[in-house]
Design a protein around this motif. Structure first.
Motif, mmCIF file in Angstrom:
data_model
loop_
_atom_site.group_PDB
_atom_site.id
_atom_site.type_symbol
_atom_site.label_atom_id
_atom_site.label_comp_id
_atom_site.label_asym_id
_atom_site.label_seq_id
_atom_site.Cartn_x
_atom_site.Cartn_y
_atom_site.Cartn_z
ATOM 1 N N VAL A 1 0.844 -1.187 0.000
ATOM 2 C CA VAL A 1 0.000 0.000 0.000
ATOM 3 C C VAL A 1 0.879 1.236 0.000
ATOM 4 O O VAL A 1 1.838 1.342 0.766
ATOM 5 C CB VAL A 1 -0.924 0.012 1.237
ATOM 6 C CG1 VAL A 1 -1.819 1.247 1.209
ATOM 7 C CG2 VAL A 1 -1.765 -1.254 1.289
ATOM 8 N N TRP A 2 0.533 2.143 -0.873
ATOM 9 C CA TRP A 2 1.227 3.436 -0.911
ATOM 10 C C TRP A 2 0.332 4.452 -0.217
ATOM 11 O O TRP A 2 -0.773 4.706 -0.683
ATOM 12 C CB TRP A 2 1.456 3.888 -2.346
ATOM 13 C CG TRP A 2 2.310 2.953 -3.179
ATOM 14 C CD1 TRP A 2 2.043 1.647 -3.455
ATOM 15 C CD2 TRP A 2 3.530 3.271 -3.799
ATOM 16 N NE1 TRP A 2 3.034 1.111 -4.214
ATOM 17 C CE2 TRP A 2 3.983 2.095 -4.460
ATOM 18 C CE3 TRP A 2 4.321 4.429 -3.879
ATOM 19 C CZ2 TRP A 2 5.181 2.059 -5.164
ATOM 20 C CZ3 TRP A 2 5.485 4.379 -4.605
ATOM 21 C CH2 TRP A 2 5.922 3.198 -5.239
ATOM 22 N N LEU A 3 0.839 5.020 0.863
ATOM 23 C CA LEU A 3 0.068 6.063 1.553
ATOM 24 C C LEU A 3 0.599 7.390 1.029
ATOM 25 O O LEU A 3 1.749 7.750 1.265
ATOM 26 C CB LEU A 3 0.254 5.928 3.064
ATOM 27 C CG LEU A 3 -0.564 6.850 3.952
ATOM 28 C CD1 LEU A 3 -2.058 6.645 3.723
ATOM 29 C CD2 LEU A 3 -0.247 6.601 5.408
ATOM 30 N N ILE A 4 -0.264 8.104 0.284
ATOM 31 C CA ILE A 4 0.211 9.260 -0.473
ATOM 32 C C ILE A 4 -0.306 10.553 0.151
ATOM 33 O O ILE A 4 -1.507 10.703 0.385
ATOM 34 C CB ILE A 4 -0.259 9.148 -1.939
ATOM 35 C CG1 ILE A 4 0.329 7.861 -2.532
ATOM 36 C CG2 ILE A 4 0.173 10.365 -2.753
ATOM 37 C CD1 ILE A 4 -0.319 7.457 -3.823
ATOM 38 N N TYR A 5 0.592 11.475 0.433
ATOM 39 C CA TYR A 5 0.186 12.732 1.087
ATOM 40 C C TYR A 5 0.710 13.922 0.328
ATOM 41 O O TYR A 5 1.649 13.811 -0.466
ATOM 42 C CB TYR A 5 0.697 12.761 2.519
ATOM 43 C CG TYR A 5 2.213 12.741 2.626
ATOM 44 C CD1 TYR A 5 2.896 11.534 2.738
ATOM 45 C CD2 TYR A 5 2.945 13.923 2.621
ATOM 46 C CE1 TYR A 5 4.272 11.514 2.817
ATOM 47 C CE2 TYR A 5 4.324 13.902 2.711
ATOM 48 C CZ TYR A 5 4.997 12.701 2.801
ATOM 49 O OH TYR A 5 6.341 12.680 2.876
ATOM 50 N N ASP A 6 0.094 15.104 0.621
ATOM 51 C CA ASP A 6 0.585 16.358 0.066
ATOM 52 C C ASP A 6 1.412 17.077 1.104
ATOM 53 O O ASP A 6 2.279 17.871 0.799
ATOM 54 C CB ASP A 6 -0.602 17.284 -0.276
ATOM 55 C CG ASP A 6 -1.365 16.742 -1.454
ATOM 56 O OD1 ASP A 6 -0.727 16.405 -2.450
ATOM 57 O OD2 ASP A 6 -2.604 16.644 -1.357
#
Ligand code: ATP
Ligand code: MG
Lengths: 381, 286
Positions: free
Chosen positions: A63-68
């Motif tokens: 799982v890629w947890l993607i944030y700004d």
């Protein structure tokens, strides 16, 4: 001046009374039985644990947890990553892109962090909503179940600082046949772990032994006049209060010890666990003492204790919505009990790094002062 | 007379706007058996509660055995015993367990428990739980508990309420004994016979105000109304007359009746403490 002989006599009296009213601690027996059943029975087979219809074993999904925007809760999560599934926490700019869409390895899923209607209070506190959009490969939203199973408990150990989290899911590839996905699709069972249940059981035991039982026994003593008879004897107010506290503390520790020993004996050696139980017990006993001394009758004292519990629960919900409640919550020592207990349940926590332990200590200290003066002034009059 | 055991000076107790005790001043000497009387709601229990330190006075000073109440409550509390008007036993304990708890708190040998129980004829019921006690037994157990540590001052709020004739006599005997052994006793009661029998001195309180304070005998002699009732026959009719012997013309009239009329009955009316009490409190009410 505290004389140990007096404490012993008064403590003996409390235990004798308990022996004549064994039903008073039936709840603790009941909870221990629940723990025993939990420890000895097989878990109900969980949808999330089985391979999805697309054949891929879910534990294999990365799982890629993607944030700004990097924030504290993300830091907290990155320090507590699980073995499976493999989770990578990355900034949006570092996700490989092809033709304007993400190009993840096949079978990898993504979880996108999106801040919703966020606002900042005049004190600089960020309050608002964080939506986590799970994007799963293939057609089955259940693919993400192992991620959520890790995410929610790990998050709840952290003070979310007024942020409210929501989960939603949609397919990574919008062309794939749409399966209805939403929170309702996620079984509650996915969110509930043994550690969570153990923590809840501990909370109930502590509240019951220290607040409810103390209020009930003390108010009964007051209403019957037994307390005034004891106050008129050579035992002084400090000794009476201390013996009461010791008694309820012993019940609380006994109950917690039983439950932890059944559900997760390895945690028994954790000093933070006992420290948190001790502080919460003392705090709740102080609250109980105030309730019992200010209420006129046993019935009204029992109702007040109930109001305290329900009011506290409502406060905790409202604190995620309104700043006023959020600040009130910070002043409640119970605010720190749950996350601390829960994190110790999961893994060793150092006394010096336990978040909120110091604040809890100060708040409980304040309660001790309040309860003492309350009991001295109105305790038996 | 010896030093005062209890000194009450200008005691006022108010509950909100209601004044329960108004400007009460009393001195009770050591070894005295002091009766504190008054109609229901006069403020007797309130006064005792101030004396034991459980009710804060609105104003006034109280000294018990030389100590200020409530400031020096901790120093003085071991010297007194208090039998409240409502029982405050630990209901799920037996009579003996109740007394044993207090014997241990007062650091008395456990043998005093049995002595105390025997003294109030409770030995048989000693191992029965208090919740199964009758009202009289509860009352006696309370007295047994409070005399156990041999206090110097004993407050009794209606000690003989709910007691049968035999137990009442037993308790009165006990009170007399204690007083003769040097205990100061401050008691409230509604039993006027008891007052005449055992009290050295009596104060009467009415609506929070002290009406009078004296020995029971003095009360009776000061307030007695000596009345003679005469009943005689004249022309077939029975005539009754009440004559006050303290008035000269009525004494004359009595002599006349005896000399000239055909008397059926002449008798003097008994005047005891109960009549005094009713007279005094009745006056205070009107
Ligand atoms: N806690 C209280 N709050 C308000 N009023 C009170 C309180 N305690 C007593 N009173 C009032 O004070 C008055 C005196 O009460 P107290 O109990 O002293 O009477 P008493 O002389 O002992 O009467 P009894 O012979 O019936 O026992 C009563 O009118 C009562 O209503
Ligand atoms: Mg009374």
């Amino acid at each position: 001046m505290i004389r140990s002989a007096m404490i012993r006599i008064l403590l003996d009296r409390e235990f004798r009374r308990l022996r004549k009213n064994p039903s008073a601690i039936m709840l603790i027996g009941l909870l221990s039985a629940v723990a025993l059943l939990m420890a000895t029975s097989r878990p109900v087979s969980n949808k999330g644990d089985q391979p999805g219809p697309n054949g891929a074993s879910q534990s294999a999904v990365n799982v890629w947890l993607i944030y700004d925007q990097r924030s504290q809760w993300l830091d907290h999560l990155s320090e507590n990553l699980p073995d499976t599934p493999t989770i990578r926490i990355v900034h949006r700019d570092r996700v490989p892109i092809e033709n304007g869409t993400w190009k993840l390895p096949p079978q990898d899923a993504a979880v996108e962090v999106v801040y919703g209607d966020k606002f900042t209070t005049d004190r600089g506190f960020a309050l608002g909503k964080v939506v986590l959009i799970g994007r799963y490969p293939g057609k089955n939203a259940e693919t993400l179940a192992p991620f959520w199973n890790w995410f929610w408990p790990a998050l709840s150990e952290y003070h979310t600082g007024g942020l409210r989290f929501e989960q939603s899911s949609e397919p990574l590839n919008p062309d794939a046949a749409h399966t209805p996905t939403s929170l309702e699709n996620t079984s509650v069972a996915d969110l509930v772990t043994n550690e969570l249940i153990a923590t809840m059981l501990l909370l109930i035991v502590i509240f019951f032994a220290c607040c409810h039982l103390l209020v009930s026994f003390t108010a009964q003593d007051r209403e019957r006049g037994t307390l005034s008879a004891i106050v008129l004897s050579p035992a002084n107010t400090s000794e009476i209060l201390l013996s009461k506290f010791l008694f309820h503390l012993l019940i609380s520790f006994g109950g917690c010890l039983t439950i932890v020993a059944i559900l997760k004996p390895i945690v028994l050696t954790q000093p933070v666990l006992w420290l948190v139980i001790l502080l919460s017990s003392i705090g709740l006993m102080c609250v109980g003492t105030c309730i019992a001394t200010l209420a006129k009758t046993q019935a009204s004292a029992a109702l007040l204790a109930l109001c305290y519990m329900l009011g506290g629960t409502v406060l905790f919900y409202l604190s995620t919505k309104f700043t006023a409640f959020y600040f009130i919550k910070q002043l409640a020592f119970e605010n720190y009990t749950f996350p601390l207990l829960f994190s110790t349940m999961k893994r060793p926590v150092s006394v010096f790094q336990a978040p909120g332990l110091g604040t809890m200590f100060v708040l409980v200290g304040a309660w001790v002062g309040i309860a003492r003066s309350c009991f001295y002034r109105y305790g038996w009059r | 007379m010896s030093a005062p055991a209890i000194e009450i000076d200008n005691l006022v107790v108010r509950f909100g706007r209601f004044t329960a005790v108004n400007d009460l001043s009393l001195t009770i000497n050591e070894r005295e058996l002091f009766g504190f009387l008054g109609p229901n709601g006069a403020g007797k229990t309130t006064t005792i509660k101030v004396l034991i330190g459980s009710q804060r006075p609105t104003s006034g000073t109280i000294r018990v055995a030389g100590f200020q109440i409530p400031a020096e409550f901790d120093q003085v509390k071991q010297q007194f015993g208090y039998v409240p008007d409502t029982e405050n036993h630990i209901e799920e304990f037996t009579g003996r367990e109740n007394l044993e708890l207090f014997a241990r708190l007062y650091d008395m040998p456990l043998s005093t428990v049995d002595e105390s129980l025997a003294r109030l004829e409770l030995s048989e019921a000693a191992d029965v739980v208090v919740s199964a006690y009758s009202k009289g037994m509860r009352r006696k157990l309370l007295i047994a508990r409070e005399i156990m540590h041999r206090p110097k001052i004993l407050y009794f709020d209606e000690p003989t309420a709910n007691l049968d004739a035999h137990s009442t006599e037993l308790v009165r005997e006990l009170l007399r004994d204690l007083a003769s052994q040097g205990t100061t006793i401050f008691l409230t009661t509604h039993n006027m016979e008891e007052v005449e029998q055992i009290c050295d001195r009596v104060a009467i309180l009415c609506r929070g105000e002290l009406v009078d304070c004296d020995t029971p005998t003095n009360f009776v002699t000061r307030h007695a109304v000596r009345i003679v009732k005469a009943q005689f026959e004249r022309e077939g009719n029975v005539i009754r007359e009440s004559l006050d012997l303290d008035l000269a013309d009525q004494r004359e009239r009595l002599a006349e009746i005896i000399r000239h009329e055909k008397c059926v009955r002449v008798h003097s009316q008994e005047f005891d403490f109960q009549d005094v009490f009713l007279k005094i409190t009745g006056q205070a009410y009107t």
